[in-house]
Design an enzyme around this catalytic site. Structure first.
Site, mmCIF file in Angstrom:
data_model
loop_
_atom_site.group_PDB
_atom_site.id
_atom_site.type_symbol
_atom_site.label_atom_id
_atom_site.label_comp_id
_atom_site.label_asym_id
_atom_site.label_seq_id
_atom_site.Cartn_x
_atom_site.Cartn_y
_atom_site.Cartn_z
ATOM 1 N N HIS A 13 33.395 43.702 49.540
ATOM 2 C CA HIS A 13 33.480 44.265 48.189
ATOM 3 C C HIS A 13 33.040 43.189 47.188
ATOM 4 O O HIS A 13 33.402 42.021 47.321
ATOM 5 C CB HIS A 13 34.923 44.693 47.903
ATOM 6 C CG HIS A 13 35.098 45.402 46.606
ATOM 7 N ND1 HIS A 13 35.118 44.731 45.395
ATOM 8 C CD2 HIS A 13 35.259 46.721 46.301
ATOM 9 C CE1 HIS A 13 35.302 45.598 44.424
ATOM 10 N NE2 HIS A 13 35.376 46.809 44.942
ATOM 11 N N ASP A 15 33.909 42.148 44.231
ATOM 12 C CA ASP A 15 34.960 41.285 43.681
ATOM 13 C C ASP A 15 35.458 40.290 44.725
ATOM 14 O O ASP A 15 35.693 39.113 44.430
ATOM 15 C CB ASP A 15 36.139 42.124 43.178
ATOM 16 C CG ASP A 15 35.796 42.936 41.943
ATOM 17 O OD1 ASP A 15 34.915 42.508 41.180
ATOM 18 O OD2 ASP A 15 36.402 44.003 41.755
ATOM 19 N N LYS A 16 35.627 40.754 45.956
ATOM 20 C CA LYS A 16 36.116 39.878 47.015
ATOM 21 C C LYS A 16 35.088 38.810 47.380
ATOM 22 O O LYS A 16 35.451 37.677 47.733
ATOM 23 C CB LYS A 16 36.452 40.704 48.258
ATOM 24 C CG LYS A 16 37.878 41.076 48.439
ATOM 25 C CD LYS A 16 38.833 40.009 48.796
ATOM 26 C CE LYS A 16 40.057 39.795 48.013
ATOM 27 N NZ LYS A 16 40.094 38.580 47.271
ATOM 28 N N GLU A 41 34.958 30.165 38.384
ATOM 29 C CA GLU A 41 34.811 31.610 38.224
ATOM 30 C C GLU A 41 33.404 32.035 38.639
ATOM 31 O O GLU A 41 32.432 31.316 38.371
ATOM 32 C CB GLU A 41 35.040 32.008 36.757
ATOM 33 C CG GLU A 41 36.330 31.488 36.147
ATOM 34 C CD GLU A 41 37.569 32.183 36.662
ATOM 35 O OE1 GLU A 41 37.433 33.262 37.270
ATOM 36 O OE2 GLU A 41 38.666 31.658 36.447
ATOM 37 N N GLU A 54 35.418 25.146 35.335
ATOM 38 C CA GLU A 54 35.586 23.704 35.138
ATOM 39 C C GLU A 54 35.819 23.001 36.467
ATOM 40 O O GLU A 54 36.613 23.474 37.284
ATOM 41 C CB GLU A 54 36.773 23.408 34.221
ATOM 42 C CG GLU A 54 36.730 24.105 32.864
ATOM 43 C CD GLU A 54 37.185 25.535 32.925
ATOM 44 O OE1 GLU A 54 36.520 26.396 32.311
ATOM 45 O OE2 GLU A 54 38.186 25.798 33.595
ATOM 46 N N LYS A 151 36.487 49.878 50.950
ATOM 47 C CA LYS A 151 37.893 49.756 50.571
ATOM 48 C C LYS A 151 38.686 50.846 51.286
ATOM 49 O O LYS A 151 38.116 51.822 51.787
ATOM 50 C CB LYS A 151 38.079 49.859 49.056
ATOM 51 C CG LYS A 151 37.540 51.152 48.453
ATOM 52 C CD LYS A 151 37.895 51.285 46.969
ATOM 53 C CE LYS A 151 37.276 50.217 46.106
ATOM 54 N NZ LYS A 151 37.557 50.432 44.660
ATOM 55 N N PHE A 214 27.859 56.768 51.160
ATOM 56 C CA PHE A 214 28.056 55.389 50.683
ATOM 57 C C PHE A 214 27.000 54.519 51.370
ATOM 58 O O PHE A 214 27.266 53.831 52.334
ATOM 59 C CB PHE A 214 29.468 54.904 51.007
ATOM 60 C CG PHE A 214 29.879 53.612 50.343
ATOM 61 C CD1 PHE A 214 28.977 52.826 49.639
ATOM 62 C CD2 PHE A 214 31.197 53.178 50.417
ATOM 63 C CE1 PHE A 214 29.361 51.643 49.031
ATOM 64 C CE2 PHE A 214 31.603 51.995 49.820
ATOM 65 C CZ PHE A 214 30.689 51.225 49.129
ATOM 66 N N ASP A 222 27.419 47.543 42.281
ATOM 67 C CA ASP A 222 28.544 47.208 41.410
ATOM 68 C C ASP A 222 28.526 45.717 41.104
ATOM 69 O O ASP A 222 28.027 44.908 41.894
ATOM 70 C CB ASP A 222 29.860 47.580 42.116
ATOM 71 C CG ASP A 222 31.040 47.659 41.173
ATOM 72 O OD1 ASP A 222 30.846 47.518 39.950
ATOM 73 O OD2 ASP A 222 32.167 47.852 41.657
ATOM 74 N N ALA A 223 29.087 45.347 39.975
ATOM 75 C CA ALA A 223 29.266 43.926 39.654
ATOM 76 C C ALA A 223 30.534 43.416 40.318
ATOM 77 O O ALA A 223 31.451 44.182 40.618
ATOM 78 C CB ALA A 223 29.341 43.739 38.140
ATOM 79 N N ARG A 228 39.575 39.753 40.054
ATOM 80 C CA ARG A 228 39.759 41.131 39.607
ATOM 81 C C ARG A 228 40.560 41.959 40.620
ATOM 82 O O ARG A 228 40.823 43.130 40.402
ATOM 83 C CB ARG A 228 38.404 41.791 39.338
ATOM 84 C CG ARG A 228 38.503 43.036 38.484
ATOM 85 C CD ARG A 228 37.250 43.333 37.709
ATOM 86 N NE ARG A 228 36.067 43.454 38.548
ATOM 87 C CZ ARG A 228 34.861 43.727 38.040
ATOM 88 N NH1 ARG A 228 34.693 43.902 36.742
ATOM 89 N NH2 ARG A 228 33.813 43.814 38.845
ATOM 90 N N LYS A 229 40.952 41.343 41.721
ATOM 91 C CA LYS A 229 41.718 42.070 42.734
ATOM 92 C C LYS A 229 43.041 41.342 43.025
ATOM 93 O O LYS A 229 43.419 41.118 44.170
ATOM 94 C CB LYS A 229 40.893 42.214 44.017
ATOM 95 C CG LYS A 229 39.723 43.176 43.870
ATOM 96 C CD LYS A 229 40.201 44.608 43.663
ATOM 97 C CE LYS A 229 39.053 45.593 43.481
ATOM 98 N NZ LYS A 229 38.474 45.559 42.126
ATOM 99 N N LYS A 249 40.966 28.072 42.090
ATOM 100 C CA LYS A 249 41.892 27.151 41.427
ATOM 101 C C LYS A 249 42.486 26.167 42.421
ATOM 102 O O LYS A 249 43.004 26.574 43.465
ATOM 103 C CB LYS A 249 43.026 27.933 40.759
ATOM 104 C CG LYS A 249 42.544 28.866 39.662
ATOM 105 C CD LYS A 249 43.683 29.693 39.082
ATOM 106 C CE LYS A 249 43.168 30.634 38.000
ATOM 107 N NZ LYS A 249 44.242 31.501 37.465
ATOM 108 N N LYS A 253 47.274 24.038 39.928
ATOM 109 C CA LYS A 253 47.435 25.222 39.089
ATOM 110 C C LYS A 253 48.461 26.145 39.755
ATOM 111 O O LYS A 253 48.225 26.692 40.828
ATOM 112 C CB LYS A 253 46.090 25.903 38.887
ATOM 113 C CG LYS A 253 45.135 25.030 38.067
ATOM 114 C CD LYS A 253 43.750 25.598 37.990
ATOM 115 C CE LYS A 253 42.884 24.761 37.059
ATOM 116 N NZ LYS A 253 42.817 23.330 37.433
ATOM 117 N N ASP A 255 49.440 29.057 39.189
ATOM 118 C CA ASP A 255 49.071 30.448 39.478
ATOM 119 C C ASP A 255 48.960 30.644 40.983
ATOM 120 O O ASP A 255 49.354 31.682 41.513
ATOM 121 C CB ASP A 255 47.715 30.790 38.842
ATOM 122 C CG ASP A 255 47.840 31.155 37.378
ATOM 123 O OD1 ASP A 255 48.931 31.579 36.969
ATOM 124 O OD2 ASP A 255 46.857 31.008 36.649
#
Length: 340
Positions: A13, A15-16, A41, A54, A151, A214, A222-223, A228-229, A249, A253, A255
């Site tokens: 996918h 995003d992945k 990113e 960064e 998915k 599909f 898709d972008a 985003r997931k 990251k 960090k 997160d």
């Protein structure tokens, strides 16, 4: 009985893929320089991969080579225009996170979760989808009709205490060459049945590629974007998420590192107190080492937090205890960060 749904996206996918590129770059920087500070990113779409964020590191990394390797490994052509827009981490952030201070790399809250449903201490439907995603990634190497993107979603019947009893709809959208759908559809159905049999879960109905086709997938359709997931990366909606993404990251960090620690605490307390489920929240202020608060909730109510846990949850101690400078982050980005 009540209906509840959870979802996973396959490794291919968009995003992945961006998550995996972010983490593959992180791995490359940490391999050469354990003190690297990264917040990487990635955005991809329509023939371009854009790398920004960064990095402060002594390492010399061939960004384009890393990106192309991930694309090839996932199953895509690496013939993309790769734009490297990486900069240096803000010195204002470094004031609170350098080794002498050891403060948290950001403010925010992170969650950990564990339950007694499976040996992985994760919800049954979540484990089923993770196993399907891993199966699909292996199957596409064997069956060329299968393409990387896809998915899956489970809509299941649950008891009042959130035990999965049966799957009402097993929805799978998968990219393929559309030459022999009866074969590939049955291949996927059988894989789902085999996985669900392990957990004694019946499937009432399949929804396979509900639009009917599909063929076009990945960055042509898709972008993609790093982070985003985050629900897929954590607990697929069975537990809260703090809002911060993991991929790209470095472990200073919180997160990322505190979310990993919160999961470990939840697992430990689940066993220690013989719980059905346990949810942990950690919260931090940027530049301050100890958590501002630790909250632990369970099926038996709130659990009192031992003071020593605050010391264990500083970024330095989390990184040391979990060996977070010596793990493969790209692998964690493939199928979800909590698979055991």
């Amino acid at each position: 009985m009540k209906l509840y749904s959870n979802e996973i996206v396959f490794r291919g996918h968009p995003d992945k893929v961006c998550d995996q590129i972010s983490d593959a770059l992180l791995d490359a920087y940490l391999k050469e320089d354990k003190t690297s500070r990264c917040g990487i990113e990635v955005m991809g779409g329509k023939g371009k991969i854009f790398i920004t964020g960064e990095v402060t590191s002594k390492a010399s990394v061939d960004v384009e080579e890393v990106v192309k390797k991930v694309l090839n490994d996932v199953g895509y052509d690496s013939n993309f225009e790769i734009i490297n827009n990486l900069g240096i981490q803000s010195q204002d952030i470094a004031l609170g996170t350098n080794d002498s201070v050891g403060g948290a790399g950001d403010q925010g809250m992170m969650f950990g979760y564990a339950c007694s449903d499976t040996k992985e201490l994760l919800p049954t439907a979540m484990v089923i989808l993770q196993k399907l995603s891993i199966w699909y990634d292996n199957a596409r190497l064997k069956y060329k009709a299968l393409r990387p993107d896809g998915k899956a979603q489970i809509t299941g019947y649950y008891t009042d205490d959130m035990k999965l009893t049966k799957i009402k709809y097993f929805t799978i959208s998968y990219q393929n060459d559309e030459k022999d759908r009866s074969f590939t559809d049955n291949l996927i159905k059988q894989a789902c049945l085999d996985i669900c049999k392990e957990y004694d879960v019946e499937i009432e109905k399949f929804l396979i590629n509900p639009t009917g086709k599909f063929f076009i997938g990945g960055f042509d359709a898709d972008a993609g974007l790093t982070g985003r997931k985050i629900v897929v990366d954590s607990y697929q909606s069975f537990a809260p998420v703090g809002g911060g993404a993991f991929s790209g990251k470095d472990p200073s960090k919180v997160d990322r590192s505190a979310a990993y620690k919160a999961r470990l605490i939840a697992k430990d307390y689940l066993k220690k107190y013989n719980l059905k489920w346990c949810k942990v929240q950690l919260s931090y202020a940027i530049g301050i080492a100890k958590p501002l608060a630790i909250y632990i909730e369970s099926d038996k109510g709130n659990i009192e937090v031992e003071e020593k846990l605050y010391d264990e949850c500083t970024p330095k101690n989390i990184i040391k205890d979990l060996d977070l400078l010596n793990i493969c982050y790209e692998k964690k980005a493939m199928f979800g960060h909590f698979v055991d």
